[in-house]
Motif scaffolding. Structure first.
Motif, short mmCIF file in Angstrom:
data_model
loop_
_atom_site.label_atom_id
_atom_site.label_comp_id
_atom_site.label_asym_id
_atom_site.label_seq_id
_atom_site.Cartn_x
_atom_site.Cartn_y
_atom_site.Cartn_z
N MET A 1 -5.78 17.49 64.87
CA MET A 1 -5.12 15.96 64.82
C MET A 1 -6.01 15.21 63.65
O MET A 1 -7.32 15.40 64.06
N MET A 2 -5.68 14.52 62.62
CA MET A 2 -6.51 13.83 61.48
C MET A 2 -7.00 12.50 62.15
O MET A 2 -5.98 11.78 62.92
N HIS A 3 -8.16 12.38 62.23
CA HIS A 3 -8.61 11.03 62.94
C HIS A 3 -8.99 10.04 61.60
O HIS A 3 -9.87 10.18 60.87
N LEU A 25 -4.88 7.95 70.39
CA LEU A 25 -4.69 9.31 69.73
C LEU A 25 -3.65 9.60 68.84
O LEU A 25 -4.07 10.08 67.76
N ARG A 26 -2.45 9.32 69.31
CA ARG A 26 -1.40 9.49 68.46
C ARG A 26 -1.32 8.89 67.12
O ARG A 26 -0.98 9.27 66.29
N THR A 31 -11.03 8.73 69.45
CA THR A 31 -11.22 8.24 70.64
C THR A 31 -12.01 8.79 71.79
O THR A 31 -11.99 9.98 71.89
N THR A 32 -13.04 7.97 72.08
CA THR A 32 -13.89 8.38 73.21
C THR A 32 -13.38 7.83 74.59
O THR A 32 -13.05 6.67 74.75
N VAL A 45 -8.78 15.21 76.48
CA VAL A 45 -9.64 15.98 75.48
C VAL A 45 -8.99 17.21 74.86
O VAL A 45 -9.21 17.46 73.79
N ALA A 46 -7.91 17.74 75.60
CA ALA A 46 -7.12 18.80 74.83
C ALA A 46 -6.36 18.34 73.79
O ALA A 46 -6.27 19.17 72.64
N ARG A 47 -5.98 16.87 73.65
CA ARG A 47 -5.27 16.43 72.59
C ARG A 47 -6.32 15.83 71.45
O ARG A 47 -6.02 15.23 70.53
N GLY A 48 -7.58 15.87 71.89
CA GLY A 48 -8.55 15.68 70.65
C GLY A 48 -9.52 14.41 70.99
O GLY A 48 -10.24 14.06 70.22
#
Length: 287
Positions: A1-3, A25-26, A31-32, A45-48
């Motif tokens: 995923m691009m942040h 995140l989406r 995102t922490t 966490v699995a999603r970034g």
């Protein structure tokens, strides 16, 4: 995923907190996250998302800290350290007085504070159907409006940090009133063998009709003038008595119509029997 967006921290990963973090995140925000039960962060966490080891570490990782916890005591606990210029957006339900006190405490710790309320179910977060209200210093809201817009449609209410909680309480009373009225009506109809599902079309029409009355009713409540455009309180009292009598004869709980009738009786006793229904607002304004 691009942040690519503004870094955000989310403290509290219950159903709503998890939905908030997922929406960030989406939208591409780094995102922490932190939660007392770390397993609740596994999917994020699995999603970034990055899982912080402590609230302090999570707060240090982003300029915008969104908090959604069980109550204000839990919020005060996780915000116990220095905030060093972070902006805290508290989306936890609470009272206006607690919101104002927490705003002062956050300022004492070097941070900025916005209080907020989520007028949506978790599944709607991240869509325009979700409405979130915010109160606190306008410059803080303006600076983060775009990022907060990731969560849904934002409404800024004013500088007073307690305004979000006050609006949330007013809206809850409205929702409970509508739901209780529907359920009471469903109980009455049930004695005639009519299901709540069959009642839906008429109930939805009635709710829509009342919604159309609200702009005029709001003006009357603000102005303190209550014309009897659609019936007097005395007329309503007759109908209320009939509902109570029929409910009792059917063996259906009559507490709600009795409460409504008692308020209307007090309005009539105060000289508003010939006034419109909005005159009851004066009874609700009494201590």
């Amino acid at each position: 995923m691009m942040h690519t967006g503004t870094p955000v921290t989310v403290l509290g990963l219950g159903l709503m907190g998890g939905a908030l973090a997922g929406a960030f995140l989406r939208a591409g925000h780094p995102t922490t996250v932190w939660n007392r039960t770390t397993a609740k962060a596994d999917d994020l966490v699995a999603r970034g998302a990055e899982l912080a080891a402590s609230p302090a570490a999570a707060i240090a990782s982003a300029p915008l800290v969104v908090v959604c916890m069980s109550d204000y005591d839990a919020v005060a606990d996780v915000l116990g350290g220095p905030l060093d210029g972070r902006v805290v957006v508290n989306l936890t339900s609470g009272t206006p007085s607690r919101a104002r006190a927490l705003a002062q405490e956050v300022a004492h710790r070097g941070g900025g504070y916005l209080d907020g309320g989520i007028m949506a179910v978790p599944e709607a977060v991240g869509t325009t159907d979700a409405v979130l209200v915010y109160s606190g210093p306008r410059p803080l809201y303006d600076a983060h409006e775009s990022t907060l817009g990731t969560l849904g449609t934002g409404l800024y209410l004013g500088d007073d940090a307690g305004l979000s909680a006050t609006h949330e309480m007013a809206t809850l009373v409205l929702i409970w009133g509508m739901l209780d009225g529907f359920l009471n009506g469903a109980a009455i109809l049930g004695t005639a063998g009519v299901s709540a599902t069959a009642y839906l079309p008429l109930a939805q029409t009635a709710i829509g009709t009342v919604a159309g009355w609200l702009p005029g009713y709001a003006r009357q409540a603000d102005n303190g003038v209550y014309p009897a455009d659609d019936g007097t309180i005395d007329t309503h009292l007759t109908a209320m008595a009939q509902v109570i009598q029929e409910s009792e004869s059917l063996g259906v709980n009559a507490e709600l119509p009795r409460l409504v009738k008692s308020l209307a009786e007090r309005a009539a006793a105060a000289g508003h029997g010939a006034s419109g229904y909005v005159a009851l607002v004066e009874r609700f304004r009494e201590p």
